[in-house]
Design an enzyme around this catalytic site. Structure first.
Site, short mmCIF file in Angstrom:
data_model
loop_
_atom_site.label_atom_id
_atom_site.label_comp_id
_atom_site.label_asym_id
_atom_site.label_seq_id
_atom_site.Cartn_x
_atom_site.Cartn_y
_atom_site.Cartn_z
N ARG A 184 71.74 53.11 -119.99
CA ARG A 184 70.66 53.19 -119.73
C ARG A 184 69.69 54.52 -119.01
O ARG A 184 69.53 55.82 -118.99
CB ARG A 184 68.91 52.39 -120.06
CG ARG A 184 69.40 51.42 -121.62
CD ARG A 184 67.96 50.80 -121.28
NE ARG A 184 68.47 49.95 -120.49
CZ ARG A 184 69.62 48.43 -120.51
NH1 ARG A 184 69.94 48.19 -121.30
NH2 ARG A 184 69.19 48.16 -119.21
N ILE A 185 69.80 53.95 -117.47
CA ILE A 185 69.71 55.06 -116.63
C ILE A 185 70.69 56.04 -115.99
O ILE A 185 70.13 57.12 -115.80
CB ILE A 185 69.77 53.68 -115.07
CG1 ILE A 185 69.07 52.35 -115.04
CG2 ILE A 185 69.75 54.27 -114.01
CD1 ILE A 185 68.88 51.38 -114.54
N ARG B 115 75.10 48.79 -107.86
CA ARG B 115 75.19 47.83 -106.14
C ARG B 115 75.91 48.52 -105.60
O ARG B 115 77.57 49.11 -105.31
CB ARG B 115 76.22 46.94 -107.26
CG ARG B 115 75.11 45.74 -107.84
CD ARG B 115 74.06 45.17 -107.05
NE ARG B 115 73.56 44.18 -107.88
CZ ARG B 115 71.68 44.36 -108.40
NH1 ARG B 115 72.44 45.89 -108.32
NH2 ARG B 115 71.25 43.70 -108.91
N GLU C 257 74.40 43.72 -97.84
CA GLU C 257 73.29 43.68 -98.37
C GLU C 257 72.81 42.28 -97.62
O GLU C 257 73.56 41.01 -98.29
CB GLU C 257 71.98 44.01 -99.52
CG GLU C 257 72.20 45.53 -99.75
CD GLU C 257 71.81 46.06 -101.57
OE1 GLU C 257 71.23 44.99 -101.58
OE2 GLU C 257 72.22 46.61 -101.90
N HIS D 147 67.23 49.10 -100.83
CA HIS D 147 66.58 48.72 -102.32
C HIS D 147 65.87 48.93 -103.29
O HIS D 147 65.24 47.83 -103.72
CB HIS D 147 67.95 46.93 -102.39
CG HIS D 147 68.28 46.84 -103.64
ND1 HIS D 147 69.55 46.06 -103.27
CD2 HIS D 147 68.29 47.18 -104.90
CE1 HIS D 147 69.90 46.52 -104.55
NE2 HIS D 147 68.83 46.71 -105.86
C1 DGY Z 1 68.68 45.35 -110.38
O1 DGY Z 1 66.92 45.38 -111.14
O2 DGY Z 1 69.19 45.27 -110.84
C2 DGY Z 1 67.93 46.44 -109.59
O3 DGY Z 1 69.10 46.42 -108.53
C3 DGY Z 1 67.08 45.97 -108.69
O4 DGY Z 1 65.49 46.27 -109.57
#
Ligand code: DGY
Length: 327
Positions: A159-160, A241, A270, A288
């Site tokens: 989706r992203i 990630r 992180e 992030h």
């Molecule tokens: C996620 O939702 O996995 C993002 O990294 C933080 O919104």
């Protein structure tokens, strides 16, 4: 497990409205003690007597935590869930839920923000101007790279990734994508995206944007051979990630000018950021925050709370990551 008959839920970190009210209707909410470290043993102690844990991506939820007697659900306030051992949760019949969908646009917007910022040296220009170094227009000052009409390689067309491709259309970009799962032909046509293998994507892209979850297969997907094969003008953007990119190899490649720059929202360890990235002017660093809009974070909170409330009431939460636990 409960006091006065009410099930208890441990909330690891405060969530945004309307999440707390949704949770409070379903359960007695226990806040994770602010002074306690986020190690598994401490989380396990805090979770004692709880049927649910509302976790976030920095919380290690592995077998030690998942073995808490009576634990039924872990609701992660994130779409990613690599902080949770899903196999262990499934083996212990603990439901795990996430927050897909609601953060796609904010994250795709931010991937594009980093791409533009790195291409046009926005962070560097801002620091330069604030430091009083702007002494007049110069024809060779802060030259960056064209975005309009450039080639964008999208790794992971979920989706992203699709959201990023959609935005790239407005910049007349040539869009390549790599994903083991091809898009339907109509979606490819609509997005103007061409599926290629990873080698070709790496070799031909001016911008490379990463949108895959962190799994055994994607750990260090981008490492030395990929950096060696990049165009010298390439800019790498990562909002997925950190560990999908081998951070030490990235630093080496940037030092060796194997690529031109990077826009990073996520890091391998992180909240630590590789110290050699900090002074690099051609790298834009963010903490992030790709999903950090008021609307998105509040929708994530509500969704996570609803997932938990459904589980606590004995139902099947809508965003179950391990459906085999509850058919
Ligand atoms: C996620 O939702 O996995 C993002 O990294 C933080 O919104």
């Amino acid at each position: 497990m409960s006091t006065g008959g009410r099930p208890r839920v441990l909330v690891m970190h405060p969530i945004l409205d309307p999440g707390p009210a949704i949770l409070a209707e379903a359960a007695e909410v226990m806040a994770y003690p602010a002074d306690r470290p986020l190690d598994e043993a401490s989380i396990r102690r805090a979770a004692e007597g709880c049927v649910g844990i509302v976790s976030q991506l920095m919380d290690p939820i592995r077998d030690t935590v998942l073995s808490t007697p009576g634990l039924r659900c872990v609701s992660n306030v994130a779409v990613g869930f690599d902080n949770i051992d899903i196999a262990a949760a499934t083996a212990r019949k603990v439901m795990v839920t996430n927050t897909p969908g609601v953060l796609d646009d904010a994250t795709a917007d931010f991937a594009f923000t980093l791409l533009m910022a790195a291409a046009r040296r926005v962070a560097e220009a801002d620091a330069f101007t604030r430091a009083g170094h702007f002494h007049g227009w110069a024809i060779d000052m802060m030259l960056g790279q064209d975005v309009f009409g450039a080639t964008l390689g999208i790794i992971g067309i979920g989706r992203i990734g699709r959201g990023v491709a959609h935005r790239a259309k407005g910049f007349n970009m040539r869009v390549l994508y790599y994903d083991p799962q091809p898009l339907p032909r109509e979606a490819e046509e609509q997005l103007g995206a061409t599926r290629v293998d990873l080698n070709r994507l790496i070799a031909e892209s001016d911008f490379i944007s990463v949108h895959v979850p962190l799994t055994q297969e994607t750990l260090h997907l981008i490492t030395t051979p990929q950096f060696n094969a990049m165009k010298r003008n390439a800019i790498l953007v990562n909002t997925s990630r950190g560990a999908v990119v081998d951070e030490a190899a990235l630093v080496e490649a940037l030092n060796a000018k194997k690529l031109a720059g990077a826009g990073l929202d996520v890091y391998e360890r992180e909240p630590a950021v590789h110290p050699h990235l900090i002074p690099m002017p051609n790298v834009v660093l963010a903490p992030h925050i790709a999903s950090a809009t008021v609307r998105t974070r509040s929708e994530m909170s509500a969704m996570a709370a609803r997932n938990m409330a459904t589980a606590v009431r004995g139902g099947r939460p809508p965003n179950l990551v391990n459906p085999e636990v509850k058919r």
